[in-house]
Design a protein around this motif. Structure first.
Motif, PDB file in Angstrom:
ATOM      1  N   GLU A 139       0.838  -1.216   0.000  1.00 11.21           N
ATOM      2  CA  GLU A 139       0.000   0.000   0.000  1.00 11.21           C
ATOM      3  C   GLU A 139       0.867   1.259   0.000  1.00 11.21           C
ATOM      4  O   GLU A 139       0.566   2.231  -0.696  1.00 11.21           O
ATOM      5  CB  GLU A 139      -0.921   0.003   1.229  1.00 11.21           C
ATOM      6  N   THR A 140       1.951   1.225   0.761  1.00 11.29           N
ATOM      7  CA  THR A 140       2.853   2.385   0.817  1.00 11.29           C
ATOM      8  C   THR A 140       3.498   2.642  -0.537  1.00 11.29           C
ATOM      9  O   THR A 140       3.554   3.790  -1.000  1.00 11.29           O
ATOM     10  CB  THR A 140       3.939   2.170   1.891  1.00 11.29           C
ATOM     11  N   VAL A 141       3.988   1.592  -1.184  1.00  6.98           N
ATOM     12  CA  VAL A 141       4.592   1.756  -2.515  1.00  6.98           C
ATOM     13  C   VAL A 141       3.560   2.320  -3.486  1.00  6.98           C
ATOM     14  O   VAL A 141       3.860   3.244  -4.253  1.00  6.98           O
ATOM     15  CB  VAL A 141       5.155   0.414  -3.047  1.00  6.98           C
ATOM     16  N   HIS A 142       2.351   1.797  -3.444  1.00  2.43           N
ATOM     17  CA  HIS A 142       1.289   2.254  -4.352  1.00  2.43           C
ATOM     18  C   HIS A 142       0.981   3.739  -4.148  1.00  2.43           C
ATOM     19  O   HIS A 142       0.785   4.475  -5.122  1.00  2.43           O
ATOM     20  CB  HIS A 142       0.032   1.416  -4.130  1.00  2.43           C
ATOM     21  N   LYS A 143       0.985   4.180  -2.882  1.00  4.32           N
ATOM     22  CA  LYS A 143       0.710   5.593  -2.588  1.00  4.32           C
ATOM     23  C   LYS A 143       1.849   6.500  -3.048  1.00  4.32           C
ATOM     24  O   LYS A 143       1.628   7.613  -3.507  1.00  4.32           O
ATOM     25  CB  LYS A 143       0.482   5.768  -1.078  1.00  4.32           C
ATOM     26  N   ILE A 144       3.083   6.009  -2.923  1.00  8.40           N
ATOM     27  CA  ILE A 144       4.243   6.818  -3.292  1.00  8.40           C
ATOM     28  C   ILE A 144       4.381   6.936  -4.809  1.00  8.40           C
ATOM     29  O   ILE A 144       4.638   8.014  -5.344  1.00  8.40           O
ATOM     30  CB  ILE A 144       5.537   6.221  -2.690  1.00  8.40           C
ATOM     31  N   ASN A 145       4.236   5.811  -5.507  1.00 11.38           N
ATOM     32  CA  ASN A 145       4.430   5.820  -6.962  1.00 11.38           C
ATOM     33  C   ASN A 145       3.596   4.714  -7.588  1.00 11.38           C
ATOM     34  O   ASN A 145       3.991   3.545  -7.582  1.00 11.38           O
ATOM     35  CB  ASN A 145       5.909   5.632  -7.297  1.00 11.38           C
ATOM     36  N   ASP A 146       2.446   5.085  -8.135  1.00 14.20           N
ATOM     37  CA  ASP A 146       1.545   4.066  -8.685  1.00 14.20           C
ATOM     38  C   ASP A 146       1.994   3.525 -10.044  1.00 14.20           C
ATOM     39  O   ASP A 146       1.317   2.695 -10.648  1.00 14.20           O
ATOM     40  CB  ASP A 146       0.103   4.586  -8.751  1.00 14.20           C
ATOM     41  N   LYS A 147       3.167   3.984 -10.511  1.00 16.12           N
ATOM     42  CA  LYS A 147       3.719   3.413 -11.757  1.00 16.12           C
ATOM     43  C   LYS A 147       4.501   2.135 -11.490  1.00 16.12           C
ATOM     44  O   LYS A 147       4.807   1.384 -12.420  1.00 16.12           O
ATOM     45  CB  LYS A 147       4.649   4.430 -12.434  1.00 16.12           C
ATOM     46  N   ILE A 148       4.878   1.912 -10.233  1.00 11.43           N
ATOM     47  CA  ILE A 148       5.662   0.725  -9.899  1.00 11.43           C
ATOM     48  C   ILE A 148       4.756  -0.505  -9.916  1.00 11.43           C
ATOM     49  O   ILE A 148       3.779  -0.569  -9.161  1.00 11.43           O
ATOM     50  CB  ILE A 148       6.333   0.873  -8.520  1.00 11.43           C
ATOM     51  N   PRO A 149       5.033  -1.503 -10.757  1.00 13.59           N
ATOM     52  CA  PRO A 149       4.202  -2.706 -10.816  1.00 13.59           C
ATOM     53  C   PRO A 149       4.272  -3.497  -9.507  1.00 13.59           C
ATOM     54  O   PRO A 149       5.352  -3.701  -8.952  1.00 13.59           O
ATOM     55  CB  PRO A 149       4.812  -3.505 -11.970  1.00 13.59           C
ATOM     56  N   LEU A 150       3.115  -3.914  -9.030  1.00 10.74           N
ATOM     57  CA  LEU A 150       3.018  -4.612  -7.750  1.00 10.74           C
ATOM     58  C   LEU A 150       2.449  -6.016  -7.926  1.00 10.74           C
ATOM     59  O   LEU A 150       1.665  -6.277  -8.836  1.00 10.74           O
ATOM     60  CB  LEU A 150       2.113  -3.829  -6.790  1.00 10.74           C
ATOM     61  N   SER A 151       2.854  -6.895  -6.992  1.00 10.45           N
ATOM     62  CA  SER A 151       2.322  -8.248  -6.977  1.00 10.45           C
ATOM     63  C   SER A 151       2.054  -8.664  -5.534  1.00 10.45           C
ATOM     64  O   SER A 151       2.866  -8.390  -4.644  1.00 10.45           O
ATOM     65  CB  SER A 151       3.301  -9.229  -7.619  1.00 10.45           C
ATOM     66  N   VAL A 152       0.924  -9.319  -5.325  1.00 11.16           N
ATOM     67  CA  VAL A 152       0.555  -9.787  -3.990  1.00 11.16           C
ATOM     68  C   VAL A 152       0.958 -11.242  -3.840  1.00 11.16           C
ATOM     69  O   VAL A 152       0.585 -12.095  -4.657  1.00 11.16           O
ATOM     70  CB  VAL A 152      -0.964  -9.625  -3.753  1.00 11.16           C
ATOM     71  N   LEU A 153       1.718 -11.534  -2.789  1.00 13.75           N
ATOM     72  CA  LEU A 153       2.126 -12.899  -2.485  1.00 13.75           C
ATOM     73  C   LEU A 153       1.080 -13.575  -1.617  1.00 13.75           C
ATOM     74  O   LEU A 153       0.544 -12.959  -0.687  1.00 13.75           O
ATOM     75  CB  LEU A 153       3.456 -12.893  -1.734  1.00 13.75           C
ATOM     76  N   THR A 154       0.790 -14.840  -1.914  1.00 16.28           N
ATOM     77  CA  THR A 154      -0.141 -15.576  -1.063  1.00 16.28           C
ATOM     78  C   THR A 154       0.231 -17.050  -0.984  1.00 16.28           C
ATOM     79  O   THR A 154       0.668 -17.646  -1.970  1.00 16.28           O
ATOM     80  CB  THR A 154      -1.598 -15.438  -1.541  1.00 16.28           C
ATOM     81  N   ASN A 155       0.078 -17.597   0.216  1.00 13.66           N
ATOM     82  CA  ASN A 155       0.250 -19.041   0.398  1.00 13.66           C
ATOM     83  C   ASN A 155      -0.889 -19.603   1.238  1.00 13.66           C
ATOM     84  O   ASN A 155      -0.786 -20.699   1.779  1.00 13.66           O
ATOM     85  CB  ASN A 155       1.607 -19.363   1.048  1.00 13.66           C
TER      86      ASN A 155
END
Length: 224
Positions: A139-155
């Motif tokens: 969430e912090t990365v998304h707020k700072i720069n929404d151009k950075i591609p994000l991925s959610v890890l789940t197990n």
């Protein structure tokens, strides 16, 4: 399908070291996955565990040591703990770098470094992917720069991961391969790229590839 070396080429050389990353590149990977913590002097260091004990001749928490102290520690195989900056400089935009945020307080510095390498060093956002199990960091990365591609890890809970991924406009989900079926992959691919980890043995590799996933993370990327 992209081939991603887990912590470099973990099955061949000491994980998360420049030597391991160099090996992965020689094996022809499309990307590497690395882990980062913030050390006591503020830099992001590439290391998986929260403590030094398993992989080095040192002991104690990574976040409690300065970069100078961490550089004096020897990783198995006579290697050194690199910084994220050193890894990005070494890779030099040649392949995807998947940065998993492990330690607390890593999001701001990761965002700053990524921005620097894109603006000043000719990197492409398409060659960066920031992932984490920790929602607050993404969430912090998304707020700072929404151009950075994000991925959610789940197990654990794919449904919960999907719900959260939509709120931060994640581009992909990183799913434990033991959770995947053809139906789940087909369903997820309607909204996200599906990258799975950590697939090392030949029979699971064959099965997971048959599902049409977008990427596989492996300790042995040469098997992909």
């Amino acid at each position: 399908m992209i081939k991603i070396g887990h912590r470099g080429a973990k099955g061949h050389l000491a994980e998360n070291t420049l030597e391991s990353i160099k090996k992965a590149l020689k094996l022809g990977v499309d990307g590497i996955e690395i882990d980062v913590h913030r050390c006591a002097s503020g830099q992001l260091v590439v290391f998986h565990d929260f403590t030094l004990d398993r992989m080095t001749n040192g002991t104690g928490e990574v976040s409690k040591q300065t970069l100078k102290q961490l550089k004096q520690v020897e990783v198995k195989g006579h290697c050194q703990i690199p910084t994220l900056s050193e890894v990005l400089t070494f890779v030099n935009n040649k392949c995807l770098v998947n940065i998993e945020l492990k330690g607390q307080d890593t999001a701001k510095e990761a965002s700053r470094l990524i921005d620097f390498f894109v603006e000043k060093k000719g990197w492409d956002y398409n060659n960066i992917l920031v992932s984490s199990f920790q929602k607050d960091l993404l969430e912090t990365v998304h707020k700072i720069n929404d151009k950075i591609p994000l991925s959610v890890l789940t197990n654990a809970n794919i449904e919960e991961a999907v719900g959260f991924a939509k709120t931060i406009h994640a581009v992909s989900l990183h799913v434990d391969y033991t959770m995947l079926t053809q139906e789940i992959v087909d369903d997820l691919k309607q909204d996200f790229k599906v990258i799975t980890y950590t697939v090392n043995n030949l029979n699971p590799i064959k099965r997971i590839k048959s599902y049409g996933v977008d990427g596989i993370i492996s300790d042995f990327p040469d098997r992909l």
